[in-house]
Scaffold this active site. Structure first.
Site, PDB file in Angstrom:
ATOM      1  N   ASP A  13       0.864  -1.180   0.000  1.00 35.95           N
ATOM      2  CA  ASP A  13       0.000   0.000   0.000  1.00 35.95           C
ATOM      3  C   ASP A  13       0.903   1.233   0.000  1.00 35.95           C
ATOM      4  OD1 ASP A  13      -2.935   0.945   1.883  1.00 35.95           O
ATOM      5  OD2 ASP A  13      -1.511   2.217   0.809  1.00 35.95           O
ATOM      6  N   ILE A  14       0.722   2.097  -0.963  1.00 34.11           N
ATOM      7  CA  ILE A  14       1.615   3.257  -1.116  1.00 34.11           C
ATOM      8  C   ILE A  14       1.563   4.176   0.102  1.00 34.11           C
ATOM      9  CG2 ILE A  14       0.019   4.893  -2.254  1.00 34.11           C
ATOM     10  CD1 ILE A  14       2.393   5.334  -4.288  1.00 34.11           C
ATOM     11  N   VAL A  36      -6.120   4.220  -5.850  1.00 30.84           N
ATOM     12  CA  VAL A  36      -5.057   4.742  -4.985  1.00 30.84           C
ATOM     13  C   VAL A  36      -5.392   6.153  -4.491  1.00 30.84           C
ATOM     14  CG1 VAL A  36      -3.649   5.615  -6.913  1.00 30.84           C
ATOM     15  CG2 VAL A  36      -2.544   4.999  -4.749  1.00 30.84           C
ATOM     16  N   ASP A  37      -6.132   6.909  -5.306  1.00 30.96           N
ATOM     17  CA  ASP A  37      -6.516   8.278  -4.897  1.00 30.96           C
ATOM     18  C   ASP A  37      -7.349   8.240  -3.624  1.00 30.96           C
ATOM     19  OD1 ASP A  37      -7.692  11.090  -6.950  1.00 30.96           O
ATOM     20  OD2 ASP A  37      -5.886  10.812  -5.755  1.00 30.96           O
TER      21      ASP A  37
HETATM   22  N1  APR Z   1      -1.413   1.649  -2.984  1.00 29.12           N
HETATM   23  C1  APR Z   1      -0.787   1.445  -4.176  1.00 29.12           C
HETATM   24  N2  APR Z   1      -1.439   1.218  -5.327  1.00 29.12           N
HETATM   25  C2  APR Z   1      -2.793   1.173  -5.273  1.00 29.12           C
HETATM   26  C3  APR Z   1      -3.519   1.380  -4.067  1.00 29.12           C
HETATM   27  C4  APR Z   1      -2.769   1.619  -2.897  1.00 29.12           C
HETATM   28  N3  APR Z   1      -3.362   1.828  -1.710  1.00 29.12           N
HETATM   29  N4  APR Z   1      -4.862   1.274  -4.353  1.00 29.12           N
HETATM   30  C5  APR Z   1      -4.951   1.006  -5.676  1.00 29.12           C
HETATM   31  N5  APR Z   1      -3.714   0.935  -6.227  1.00 29.12           N
HETATM   32  C6  APR Z   1      -3.334   0.645  -7.616  1.00 29.12           C
HETATM   33  C7  APR Z   1      -4.356  -0.061  -8.479  1.00 29.12           C
HETATM   34  O1  APR Z   1      -4.423  -1.441  -8.135  1.00 29.12           O
HETATM   35  C8  APR Z   1      -3.739   0.182  -9.843  1.00 29.12           C
HETATM   36  O2  APR Z   1      -2.703  -0.763 -10.062  1.00 29.12           O
HETATM   37  O3  APR Z   1      -3.094   1.867  -8.288  1.00 29.12           O
HETATM   38  C9  APR Z   1      -3.089   1.580  -9.693  1.00 29.12           C
HETATM   39  C10 APR Z   1      -3.802   2.708 -10.410  1.00 29.12           C
HETATM   40  O4  APR Z   1      -5.207   2.473 -10.398  1.00 29.12           O
HETATM   41  P1  APR Z   1      -6.263   3.669 -10.093  1.00 29.12           P
HETATM   42  O5  APR Z   1      -6.112   4.085  -8.683  1.00 29.12           O
HETATM   43  O6  APR Z   1      -7.613   3.200 -10.572  1.00 29.12           O
HETATM   44  O7  APR Z   1      -5.742   4.887 -10.993  1.00 29.12           O
HETATM   45  P2  APR Z   1      -5.949   5.175 -12.565  1.00 29.12           P
HETATM   46  O8  APR Z   1      -6.127   3.928 -13.355  1.00 29.12           O
HETATM   47  O9  APR Z   1      -4.813   6.096 -12.918  1.00 29.12           O
HETATM   48  O10 APR Z   1      -7.325   5.976 -12.617  1.00 29.12           O
HETATM   49  C11 APR Z   1      -7.375   7.263 -12.044  1.00 29.12           C
HETATM   50  O11 APR Z   1      -9.311   6.698 -10.784  1.00 29.12           O
HETATM   51  O12 APR Z   1      -9.374   6.706  -8.525  1.00 29.12           O
HETATM   52  C12 APR Z   1      -9.693   7.443  -9.629  1.00 29.12           C
HETATM   53  O13 APR Z   1      -9.495   9.722  -8.879  1.00 29.12           O
HETATM   54  C13 APR Z   1      -8.899   8.721  -9.694  1.00 29.12           C
HETATM   55  O14 APR Z   1     -10.231   9.522 -11.484  1.00 29.12           O
HETATM   56  C14 APR Z   1      -8.970   8.990 -11.155  1.00 29.12           C
HETATM   57  C15 APR Z   1      -8.817   7.602 -11.760  1.00 29.12           C
END
Ligand code: APR
Length: 168
Positions: A13-14, A36-37
């Protein structure tokens, strides 16, 4: 010293990584979301969203930086990187490359020397995983930055494997 940073790959987890700055995968409106957001905003607290308001919108391929607020030390900064939405934002590879390079630029601006990256665009934004891993590793290996350490944080096994393959 400027040059390409060292790349480390971890599972996890980041929000639990001990670096100066963590990168979240944001949207152009910088309004938070899922993935992750959601985890980063939950850990940093409501001040993160408020700090983003004057910085929005951020185009795909760009990144902005804010304080880390409630995130535990040593994390002092959050970089909000906007990756391309697959099939929508083009040229996709260049925009994804840009999201990583712009994140390093924001780190240099605030003096962050270590940074953790999620796999930008490969979740909700559906960027193909193997291609994204190749783009991200190439971007980070060719970057000129004062960041000395990048931690690639794979949240799941398939992402870990894709990055391990890309790192060779
Ligand atoms: N720590 C690290 N990586 C994570 C975590 C975490 N806690 N939670 C999720 N991830 C990973 C996901 O499994 C994926 O591999 O982060 C990577 C990016 O996925 P998303 O978070 O869906 O990001 P993205 O594909 O760039 O889409 C961005 O999604 O959450 C919304 O606000 C964000 O609108 C934006 C869009």
């Amino acid at each position: 010293m400027t040059g390409a940073p060292r790349l480390d790959l971890v599972r996890g987890d980041i929000t639990a990584i001990a670096v100066d700055a963590i990168v979240t995968a944001a949207n152009s409106a910088l309004v938070g979301g899922g993935g992750v957001d959601a985890a980063v905003h939950a850990a940093a607290g409501p001040r993160l969203l408020a700090a983003l308001r004057p910085l929005a919108p951020c185009p795909p391929g760009g990144a902005v930086v804010t304080p880390a607020f409630d995130l535990d030390p040593p994390v002092r900064h959050v970089v909000h990187a906007v990756g391309p939405r697959h099939g929508i934002d083009e040229p996709a590879a260049e925009l994804l490359h840009g999201a990583y390079v712009e994140s390093l630029r924001r780190c240099d601006e605030v003096g962050a020397r270590s940074v953790a990256f999620p796999s930008i665009s490969t979740g909700v934004y559906r960027y193909p995983l193997a291609a994204a891993a190749a783009v991200s590793v190439a971007a980070l290996r060719t970057a000129t930055t004062r960041v000395t350490r990048c931690v690639l944080v794979a949240f799941d096994e398939r992402t870990h494997r894709a990055w391990a393959d890309a790192l060779g």
